[in-house]
Design a protein around this motif. Structure first.
Motif, PDB file in Angstrom:
ATOM      1  N   ASN A 172       0.922  -1.148   0.456  1.00 21.93           N
ATOM      2  CA  ASN A 172      -0.082   0.112  -0.089  1.00 21.93           C
ATOM      3  C   ASN A 172       0.485   1.348   0.476  1.00 21.93           C
ATOM      4  N   SER A 173       0.337   2.554  -0.791  1.00 25.74           N
ATOM      5  CA  SER A 173       1.084   3.554  -0.151  1.00 25.74           C
ATOM      6  C   SER A 173       1.109   4.536   0.983  1.00 25.74           C
ATOM      7  N   ASP A 174       0.707   3.566   1.922  1.00 26.70           N
ATOM      8  CA  ASP A 174       0.264   4.110   3.345  1.00 26.70           C
ATOM      9  C   ASP A 174       1.748   3.683   3.679  1.00 26.70           C
ATOM     10  N   GLU A 210     -16.340 -17.821 -11.155  1.00 28.43           N
ATOM     11  CA  GLU A 210     -15.145 -16.857 -11.604  1.00 28.43           C
ATOM     12  C   GLU A 210     -14.609 -16.613  -9.647  1.00 28.43           C
ATOM     13  N   VAL A 211     -12.954 -16.263 -10.279  1.00 28.73           N
ATOM     14  CA  VAL A 211     -12.387 -16.465  -8.842  1.00 28.73           C
ATOM     15  C   VAL A 211     -11.093 -15.281  -9.630  1.00 28.73           C
ATOM     16  N   ILE A 212     -10.681 -15.100  -8.594  1.00 27.45           N
ATOM     17  CA  ILE A 212     -10.043 -13.705  -8.408  1.00 27.45           C
ATOM     18  C   ILE A 212      -8.689 -14.134  -9.369  1.00 27.45           C
ATOM     19  N   THR A 213      -7.812 -13.275 -10.501  1.00 37.45           N
ATOM     20  CA  THR A 213      -6.908 -13.515 -10.656  1.00 37.45           C
ATOM     21  C   THR A 213      -5.284 -12.534 -10.303  1.00 37.45           C
ATOM     22  N   ALA A 214      -5.808 -11.344 -10.136  1.00 40.37           N
ATOM     23  CA  ALA A 214      -4.958 -10.374 -10.228  1.00 40.37           C
ATOM     24  C   ALA A 214      -5.417  -9.203  -8.711  1.00 40.37           C
ATOM     25  N   ALA A 215      -4.511  -8.866  -7.939  1.00 38.99           N
ATOM     26  CA  ALA A 215      -5.089  -7.431  -7.422  1.00 38.99           C
ATOM     27  C   ALA A 215      -3.881  -5.916  -7.305  1.00 38.99           C
ATOM     28  N   GLU A 216      -4.411  -5.255  -7.162  1.00 39.43           N
ATOM     29  CA  GLU A 216      -2.949  -3.839  -6.675  1.00 39.43           C
ATOM     30  C   GLU A 216      -3.902  -3.111  -6.276  1.00 39.43           C
ATOM     31  N   PHE A 217      -3.069  -2.540  -5.246  1.00 33.53           N
ATOM     32  CA  PHE A 217      -3.160  -1.054  -4.433  1.00 33.53           C
ATOM     33  C   PHE A 217      -2.492   0.355  -5.833  1.00 33.53           C
ATOM     34  N   HIS A 218      -3.963   1.327  -5.435  1.00 32.84           N
ATOM     35  CA  HIS A 218      -3.469   2.620  -6.156  1.00 32.84           C
ATOM     36  C   HIS A 218      -2.416   2.799  -5.541  1.00 32.84           C
ATOM     37  N   PRO A 219      -1.293   3.872  -6.479  1.00 34.05           N
ATOM     38  CA  PRO A 219      -0.200   4.021  -6.231  1.00 34.05           C
ATOM     39  C   PRO A 219      -0.309   5.323  -5.180  1.00 34.05           C
ATOM     40  N   ASN A 255      -6.787   4.300  -0.211  1.00 38.34           N
ATOM     41  CA  ASN A 255      -8.050   3.133   0.859  1.00 38.34           C
ATOM     42  C   ASN A 255      -8.095   2.597  -0.489  1.00 38.34           C
ATOM     43  N   LEU A 256      -7.832   3.072  -1.663  1.00 37.75           N
ATOM     44  CA  LEU A 256      -8.300   2.400  -2.919  1.00 37.75           C
ATOM     45  C   LEU A 256      -7.481   1.060  -3.927  1.00 37.75           C
ATOM     46  N   PHE A 257      -7.830  -0.037  -3.858  1.00 40.34           N
ATOM     47  CA  PHE A 257      -7.528  -1.301  -5.087  1.00 40.34           C
ATOM     48  C   PHE A 257      -8.138  -1.665  -5.602  1.00 40.34           C
ATOM     49  N   VAL A 258      -8.120  -1.907  -6.497  1.00 37.47           N
ATOM     50  CA  VAL A 258      -9.106  -3.005  -7.687  1.00 37.47           C
ATOM     51  C   VAL A 258      -8.146  -4.613  -8.274  1.00 37.47           C
ATOM     52  N   PHE A 304      -1.907  -0.244 -12.416  1.00 34.09           N
ATOM     53  CA  PHE A 304      -2.805   0.702 -11.982  1.00 34.09           C
ATOM     54  C   PHE A 304      -1.506   1.672 -12.585  1.00 34.09           C
ATOM     55  N   SER A 305      -1.543   2.211 -13.187  1.00 32.21           N
ATOM     56  CA  SER A 305      -0.882   3.710 -14.011  1.00 32.21           C
ATOM     57  C   SER A 305       0.040   4.638 -12.754  1.00 32.21           C
ATOM     58  N   HIS A 306       1.335   4.946 -13.454  1.00 34.41           N
ATOM     59  CA  HIS A 306       2.365   5.419 -12.559  1.00 34.41           C
ATOM     60  C   HIS A 306       1.594   6.660 -12.033  1.00 34.41           C
TER      61      HIS A 306
END
Length: 434
Positions: free
Chosen positions: A168-170, A209-218, A222-225, A275-277
């Protein structure tokens, strides 16, 4: 440009990751090892220097285990590596296999203490009666030694195989995702985590369906995808609820009914999301395409790039040899203007978002000679007109595949994992596009 052999032929690279400055590059392999490469310092001052990355440290991150309760073997393969931003002289990274995440500290030591009062030179305790005077211990120079030590072990939180970890960005928390759940961890707490996504149905027969990947917002902690095997992306906001089963945004491209086939659902599964930079865009990769999504537009992707559309006629044979289930990763360059992803025959693709030009390049032993310039490659579809250097789709080697790639955060340097070889290309490798 250089090619770095990964010691034993049987060790297939399973993940590649630059740290936040790009000075260190870590690879994980199927043998549970992590190899860290360091960029040579002189390369930053000499304009025509190759800027080579040399081995900095190698350590065994995970060992094979056996789950006796489920009679399952847990392989040592490193699924993902993520660096933590550097806070002091030491570096920290997270590595994970299917079940266990570990936090490692990488530090240097070039001095050793000498002149103890109660120990001799070999470290043995002295007889106190022989100590007649006190002296101040001093630090003496020694050969540089890189020490890698485990600081935390995060285990027993995933029933299914871990496919993603994201810091996370924190810089205090991170998340780990498996097929059906996503957990939130604090970097200092190993005995508990918080479940923030759970898509497991009450009856597993209802699983679609299943989860294939996950990432926090840079930038926004509080945001992730997370992406799914159905080709959807769900953006979640942890401020809305403790359990983020209800997404804030759903990114999904409507399916063309006329193009529907037996393979549609398989090839639409998202294998990677980044996420993009800037945090404004999402880059996803499915089997045949790479897509760029705008966070402000959920209805369709902003851009769609055909990675190897010539394989569309080969889907039946690719299904039979299981290649259709390969999980390709994708990467942004430092300015978010170019995207990169892998393909077969040790090819990798680059797409310039501004000029809309693209190029196919090959990671091979021939191209790994110092200062060699990569030549664009072109694949000719079956039955199409062939130019002199074109490669027929029928002659592609599907055992040679570029699944794992990484782009230096600031410079035009890329790392390409081709089976058990690591290739590093830099500077003018994509001059055809600029």
């Amino acid at each position: 440009m250089c090619r770095l052999p990964i010691f034993q032929r049987s060790d297939i690279i399973s993940t590649v990751e630059f740290n936040h400055t790009g000075e260190l590059l870590a690879t994980g392999d199927k043998g549970g090892r992590v190899v860290i490469f360091q960029r040579e310092p002189e390369s930053q001052t000499e304009p025509f220097s190759q800027g080579e990355y040399n081995v900095y440290s190698t350590f065994q991150s995970h060992e094979p285990e056996f789950d006796y309760l489920k009679s399952l073997e847990i392989e040592e393969k490193i699924n993902k590596i993520r660096w933590l931003p550097q806070q002091n002289a030491a570096h920290f990274l997270l590595s994970t296999n299917d079940k266990t995440i570990k936090l490692w500290k990488v530090s240097e030591r070039d001095k050793r203490p000498e002149g103890y009062n109660l120990k001799d030179e070999e470290g043995r305790i002295k007889d106190i009666s022989t100590v007649t005077s006190l002296q101040v211990p001093v630090l003496k120079p020694m050969d540089l030694m890189v020490e890698v030590t485990p600081r935390r072990v995060f285990a027993n939180a995933h029933t299914y195989h871990i496919n993603s970890i994201s810091v996370n960005s924190d810089y205090e928390t991170y998340m780990s995702a498996d097929d059906l759940r996503i957990n939130l961890w604090h970097l200092d707490i190993t005995d508990r985590s918080f479940n923030i996504v759970d898509i497991k149905p009450a009856n597993m027969e209802d699983l679609t369906e299943v989860i294939t990947a996950a990432e926090f917002h840079p930038h926004h902690c509080n945001l992730f995808v997370y992406s799914s095997s159905k080709g959807t992306l769900r953006l979640c906001d942890m401020r809305e609820a403790a359990l983020c089963d209800k997404h804030s945004k759903l990114f999904e491209e409507p399916e063309d009914p006329s193009a529907r086939s037996f393979f549609s659902e398989i090839i639409s599964s998202v294998s990677d999301v980044k996420f993009s930079h800037s945090g404004r865009y999402l880059l996803t990769r499915d089997y045949l395409t790479a897509k760029v999504w705008d966070l402000n537009m959920e209805s369709k992707p902003l851009e769609t790039y055909q990675v190897h559309d010539y394989l569309r006629s080969k889907l039946c044979s690719l299904y039979e040899n299981d290649c259709i289930f390969d999980k390709f990763e994708c990467a942004w360059n430092g300015s978010d203007s170019v995207i990169m992803t892998g393909a077969y025959n040790n090819f990798f693709r680059m797409f310039d978002r501004n000029t809309k030009r693209d190029v196919t390049l090959e990671a091979s032993r021939e191209s790994s000679k110092p200062r060699a310039v990569l030549k664009p490659r072109r694949v000719c579809a079956a039955g199409g007109k062939r130019r002199k250097d074109d490669i027929s789709v029928d002659s592609l080697d599907f055992t040679k595949k570029i699944l794992h790639t990484a782009w230096h955060p600031n410079e035009n340097i890329i790392a390409i994992a081709a089976t058990n070889n690591l290739y590093i290309f830099q500077d003018k490798l994509n001059s055809e596009m600029h």
